[in-house]
Design a protein around this motif. Structure first.
Motif, short mmCIF file in Angstrom:
data_model
loop_
_atom_site.label_atom_id
_atom_site.label_comp_id
_atom_site.label_asym_id
_atom_site.label_seq_id
_atom_site.Cartn_x
_atom_site.Cartn_y
_atom_site.Cartn_z
N GLY A 196 0.05 9.31 2.59
CA GLY A 196 0.75 10.45 3.15
C GLY A 196 2.14 10.21 3.69
O GLY A 196 2.53 10.82 4.68
N ARG A 227 6.20 10.53 3.95
CA ARG A 227 7.12 11.65 3.72
C ARG A 227 8.52 11.14 3.37
O ARG A 227 8.92 10.07 3.80
CB ARG A 227 7.24 12.51 4.96
CG ARG A 227 6.02 13.30 5.28
CD ARG A 227 6.27 14.15 6.52
NE ARG A 227 5.09 14.92 6.84
CZ ARG A 227 5.01 16.22 6.72
NH1 ARG A 227 6.06 16.91 6.34
NH2 ARG A 227 3.89 16.84 7.02
N GLY A 246 0.59 16.04 -1.88
CA GLY A 246 0.70 17.42 -1.40
C GLY A 246 1.69 17.57 -0.26
O GLY A 246 1.94 16.64 0.50
N GLU A 247 2.23 18.76 -0.13
CA GLU A 247 3.16 19.12 0.94
C GLU A 247 4.19 18.04 1.26
O GLU A 247 4.29 17.57 2.39
CB GLU A 247 2.39 19.50 2.20
CG GLU A 247 1.52 20.73 2.01
CD GLU A 247 0.97 21.23 3.32
OE1 GLU A 247 1.67 21.13 4.34
OE2 GLU A 247 -0.16 21.73 3.31
N ASP A 248 4.97 17.64 0.27
CA ASP A 248 6.04 16.66 0.44
C ASP A 248 5.54 15.31 0.97
O ASP A 248 6.23 14.63 1.70
CB ASP A 248 7.15 17.22 1.33
CG ASP A 248 8.41 16.37 1.28
OD1 ASP A 248 8.72 15.83 0.19
OD2 ASP A 248 9.09 16.23 2.31
N ARG A 249 4.33 14.95 0.61
CA ARG A 249 3.77 13.66 1.00
C ARG A 249 3.49 12.82 -0.24
O ARG A 249 3.26 13.36 -1.31
CB ARG A 249 2.50 13.84 1.82
CG ARG A 249 2.75 14.45 3.18
CD ARG A 249 1.47 14.52 3.97
NE ARG A 249 1.69 15.07 5.27
CZ ARG A 249 1.92 14.34 6.36
NH1 ARG A 249 1.95 13.03 6.29
NH2 ARG A 249 2.12 14.92 7.52
N THR A 250 3.48 11.50 -0.05
CA THR A 250 3.25 10.58 -1.15
C THR A 250 2.31 9.47 -0.72
O THR A 250 2.45 8.92 0.37
CB THR A 250 4.60 9.95 -1.59
OG1 THR A 250 5.52 10.98 -1.90
CG2 THR A 250 4.44 9.04 -2.77
#
Length: 123
Positions: free
Chosen positions: A88, A90, A64-68
């Motif tokens: 999380g 980025r 989510g929100e440009d996180r991996t």
């Protein structure tokens, strides 16, 4: 071929693969340090499920929100073990995992060499 492992069966720099989600037809990317860089090639779902000895398999999922979320597994002689989890991350996260992957791979190679030498000395 976008969204498929077919385009990266030959090792490429890991950062090339990390710019997009993993294709649906792969387990992850097998990573090898080479001349200060991490080189990676997709490990297809249709291939063997075991990580080769001394190799690291990275897999990642969107968080989510440009996180991996990134997970690393290490192949050992008798098993595959969880090496690390990075939640999380980025952007281009390949630099974050680089130290762990490189150090563990080099340590595994050194231990294998030491084992071979000890076995030969014992004979």
């Amino acid at each position: 071929m976008r969204g498929s492992a077919a385009g990266h069966r030959v090792p490429v720099e890991l950062s090339t693969l990390t710019r997009a989600p993993m294709p649906a037809d792969v387990r992850g990317a097998l990573v090898t340090p080479s001349h200060g860089r991490l080189m990676a090639a997709w490990m297809p779902l249709s291939g063997p499920s075991r990580v080769p000895q001394g190799r690291v398999l990275l897999s990642w999922t969107p968080a989510g929100e440009d996180r991996t979320n990134v997970t690393a597994h290490l192949g050992l002689a008798g098993a595959q073990v969880l090496l690390a989890i990075w939640p999380g991350l980025r952007g281009d996260w390949s630099g974050v995992v680089h130290p762990t992957v490189a150090e563990v791979t080099e340590l595994h190679a050194a231990l294998r060499l030491a084992t071979v030498v000890l076995d030969r000395l014992a004979d």
